[in-house]
Design an enzyme around this catalytic site. Structure first.
Site, mmCIF file in Angstrom:
data_model
loop_
_atom_site.group_PDB
_atom_site.id
_atom_site.type_symbol
_atom_site.label_atom_id
_atom_site.label_comp_id
_atom_site.label_asym_id
_atom_site.label_seq_id
_atom_site.Cartn_x
_atom_site.Cartn_y
_atom_site.Cartn_z
ATOM 1 C CE1 TYR A 98 -6.206 8.854 1.750
ATOM 2 C CE2 TYR A 98 -7.253 7.953 3.708
ATOM 3 C CZ TYR A 98 -6.129 8.124 2.915
ATOM 4 O OH TYR A 98 -4.929 7.571 3.300
ATOM 5 C CG HIS A 154 1.526 12.338 1.775
ATOM 6 N ND1 HIS A 154 0.554 12.946 2.528
ATOM 7 C CD2 HIS A 154 0.900 11.326 1.115
ATOM 8 C CE1 HIS A 154 -0.611 12.340 2.342
ATOM 9 N NE2 HIS A 154 -0.422 11.356 1.480
ATOM 10 C CD GLU A 184 -3.934 11.196 2.687
ATOM 11 O OE1 GLU A 184 -3.660 10.858 1.516
ATOM 12 O OE2 GLU A 184 -3.292 10.770 3.668
ATOM 13 C CG HIS A 212 -1.771 10.891 -3.151
ATOM 14 N ND1 HIS A 212 -2.887 11.614 -2.814
ATOM 15 C CD2 HIS A 212 -1.468 10.141 -2.054
ATOM 16 C CE1 HIS A 212 -3.253 11.321 -1.571
ATOM 17 N NE2 HIS A 212 -2.401 10.428 -1.092
ATOM 18 C CD GLU A 213 1.451 7.900 -1.141
ATOM 19 O OE1 GLU A 213 2.010 8.309 -0.098
ATOM 20 O OE2 GLU A 213 0.284 7.468 -1.160
ATOM 21 C CG HIS A 245 -7.206 3.445 4.570
ATOM 22 N ND1 HIS A 245 -7.202 2.937 3.291
ATOM 23 C CD2 HIS A 245 -6.352 4.500 4.573
ATOM 24 C CE1 HIS A 245 -6.387 3.662 2.546
ATOM 25 N NE2 HIS A 245 -5.860 4.608 3.289
ATOM 26 C CG HIS A 269 -1.893 1.138 1.226
ATOM 27 N ND1 HIS A 269 -3.104 1.079 0.588
ATOM 28 C CD2 HIS A 269 -1.808 2.381 1.763
ATOM 29 C CE1 HIS A 269 -3.736 2.226 0.734
ATOM 30 N NE2 HIS A 269 -2.970 3.035 1.444
ATOM 31 C CB ALA A 270 1.121 4.063 -2.402
#
Length: 646
Positions: free
Chosen positions: A546, A406, A430, A402-403, A536, A372-373
């Site tokens: 999210y 962060h 997010e 997306h990552e 999750h 999971h990323a």
């Protein structure tokens, strides 16, 4: 005739005596007044010195605790990284130990912070830091705390090690099962994979999860919260008691859009399966079988775009093929994402990122990893990493942005005290990478990357192509919203006791039908635990963030587009290389968690609340199209869950 009295010597002496007495009285009063003033002044100065001493004491204490916290979070991050990149029993034990040791430190810190919060005259910043440090949900009983950590690790192990047997091959979720779900159109194959994944994960978690909820609620109650859901909401959305109503109102504003999309997709799927799989019994009650939407959890539907494309006569490029034809590999996909961020004036990835991130699944056969990323902040200012099992396709290209969002957030607020090294709320964290991805997915940017040709087409064909583009985006964004909402709404009801363990799965499917309009491909029972098939839930990670992020990202996007000078429809905006847009974003990122989320939102967008208008504006041409196509034939009011009494 009236005569005036004569003024005698006696009268003069008497008046003089009175005047003397009056002067003496005045002198006494003045002295008394002066004494009172001096005493009050001494008290004020004493209080001021006390406040200064208190402020100095608290400031020193906060400096010490922030550094101690940083060291603990560094240890936990390395232990988590080691475990998630090698799911061994040894690494699990090490992670458990550091979590338990940290909890013991935190218990003392929480008590001290709670006491210091009672001090008078604290600055608002000190009070804010103390509030964060006084937050705790761990049970005070050491055995219960150990049990919480043990169960958490077991739940993640069950999920991370989940595999299914298919056609004589053992498949993991990524990439094997995921690839089949994205490409297969055979309802029997999809149903088989759907069931086997839930048997391999959620079904094995049911009893553990029940105990897990009880133990965590015990801790939450000890620390003054109504239940774990209340504790989560107060921590993630500080000083927002109306959060439950906020998200419900937001959903109700957007539900009509979702119903239009759902009804159009259902009709297209029904037509497709009637033609290509006539033996498949497609529901006639308005619901959609969850396994037909191209995603294991039916949360994103973009993988069935080929079935639901509004104008199939307008040839749309295959972005996955385009990436490969242009020579993209995992490494330069990450480099391209980094280059987008630096074009805005944001940060380059640190050397450790390129040396030690896990960007693809390791080849060692005896090494299991959590694919999971995720992005990791190691709290030492020069170690930031991403963990992904990346494949060369557009979905992963978007996930990379997306990552990396962060990581950019981590680097922007790394100068803050440790308690502020977090987003304004989880939804902000997010939303950052997804805001960038909205620009990356624009036709203008895809042309810049050479993945899309700037074809010379008629205005009519361009309008049709735009509707196709917006449909693809809606299958990612609009389709997600009810799932993003219901996961935590279900958990809030579980934590509050409204949903009891014997109803966990039944209520899960009632909510999935109510909000998403989907049903399971086979009858389910309360012996199953289908929520646990979602990462999750197994990882005990909040999900409402999210839902918030899918709206915040459109607010951020609109604001950055305005800063870049964009004109035209919102969905055509690409703020690549706009330093003005980047400055607006970076100024907000640097705040970290030091300000209330509404204040951070105001700095970024001018708003103090989450708005649906940018989301609606972005998709309005598509919604007009869907309403015309559906002609009022929408909804699933007559549908029921696919349920079997155990």
């Amino acid at each position: 005739m009236r005569f005036r009295k004569r003024w005698t010597f006696h009268d003069a002496m008497k008046a003089l005596w009175r005047l003397s007495v009056l002067c003496m009285l005045c002198t006494c009063v003045t002295a008394r007044h002066r004494h009172d003033n001096q005493q009050r002044l001494r008290q004020v100065l004493q209080q001021r010195r006390q406040r200064i001493n208190t402020g100095t004491e608290v400031s020193k204490w906060l400096t010490t605790k922030n550094e101690e916290l940083r060291r603990w979070l560094e240890k936990i991050s390395f232990a988590s990284w080691n475990y998630e990149t090698d799911l061994s029993e040894e690494n699990a034990e090490k992670l458990n130990k550091v979590n338990i040791d940290f909890s013991q430190w935190k218990s003392t810190c929480v008590k001290e912070a709670s006491e210091k919060l009672k001090f008078p005259g604290l600055s608002e910043d000190a009070r804010h830091q103390l509030r964060i440090l006084s937050y705790d949900i761990d049970p005070s009983n050491p055995e219960q705390l150990r049990k919480v950590n043990d169960i958490q690790t077991k739940l993640e192990q069950i999920y991370g090690r989940g595999t299914v047997e298919y056609n004589g091959t053992t498949l993991q979720l990524e990439p094997g099962i995921t690839n089949l779900f994205e490409s297969s159109r055979d309802p029997k194959v999809l149903s088989e994979l759907w069931v086997k994944w839930r048997d391999a994960t959620g079904k094995k978690m049911a009893n553990l999860y029940t105990e897990f909820v009880e133990l965590q609620n015990t801790g939450a109650l000890e620390h003054g919260f109504e239940d774990l859901g209340d504790a989560w909401r107060q921590r993630e959305f500080f000083d927002t008691p109306e959060l439950v109503q906020i998200v419900e109102d937001l959903w109700q504003e957007l539900r009509p859009m979702y119903v239009q999309l759902h009804s159009y997709v259902r009709r297209k799927l029904e037509t497709y399966y009637a033609k290509n799989h006539p033996d498949f019994d497609f529901p006639k009650d308005g619901s959609i079988p969850a396994h037909l939407l191209g995603n294991m959890w039916a949360q994103e539907w973009n993988n069935i775009f080929d079935i639901v494309q509004p104008y199939p006569e307008v040839k749309e490029p295959d972005m996955n093929r385009a990436l490969k034809e242009k020579g993209y590999n995992v490494g330069n996909m990450f480099r391209r994402a980094e280059e987008f961020y630096t074009s805005l004036g944001l940060y380059k990835m640190v050397p450790d990122f390129w040396r030690h991130s896990m960007l693809v699944r390791p080849t060692e056969k005896d090494r299991e990893v959590q694919c999971h990323a995720s992005a990791f902040d190691f709290y030492n200012n020069d170690t930031f990493r991403i963990k992904m099992c990346t494949e060369v396709n557009m979905n992963y290209f978007q996930t990379i942005h997306h990552e990396m969002g962060h990581i950019e957030y981590f680097m922007a607020y790394r100068h803050r005290p440790t308690v502020y090294r977090e987003g304004a709320n989880g939804g902000f964290h997010e939303a950052i990478g997804d805001t960038i991805a909205l620009s990356v997915r624009s036709r203008k940017h895809l042309q810049t990357l050479g993945l899309l040709e700037d074809a010379n087409v008629s205005e009519e064909e361009k309008k049709k192509s735009d509707i196709n583009y917006l449909m693809n985006q809606a299958l990612l964004k609009l389709a997600f919203l009810p799932f993003g909402y219901l996961v935590d709404k279900w958990r809030w009801r579980v934590f509050s006791g409204e949903i009891t363990p014997d109803k966990y799965n039944e209520e899960w499917w009632k909510m999935r039908l109510e909000y998403q309009g989907v049903t399971s491909p086979v009858p389910r029972t309360n012996a199953d635990f289908d929520p646990g098939a979602k990462f999750h839930v197994a990882a005990n990670s909040q999900y409402i963030i999210y839902f918030a992020s899918f709206l915040l990202q459109f607010q951020f996007y609109e604001s950055m587009c305005q800063a870049s000078g964009h004109t035209g429809p919102l969905y055509t905006c690409d703020f690549y290389r706009s330093k003005e847009a980047g400055e607006k974003l970076l100024n907000m990122l640097k705040l970290g968690g030091s300000k209330h989320w509404k204040e951070a939102l105001k700095q970024m967008t001018g708003d103090t609340y989450i708005r649906t208008e940018p989301f609606k504006k972005y998709f309005q041409p598509l919604i007009d199209f869907l309403m015309n196509e559906n002609k009022g034939d929408v909804g699933w009011a007559k549908a029921g869950i696919n349920w079997e009494r155990a």
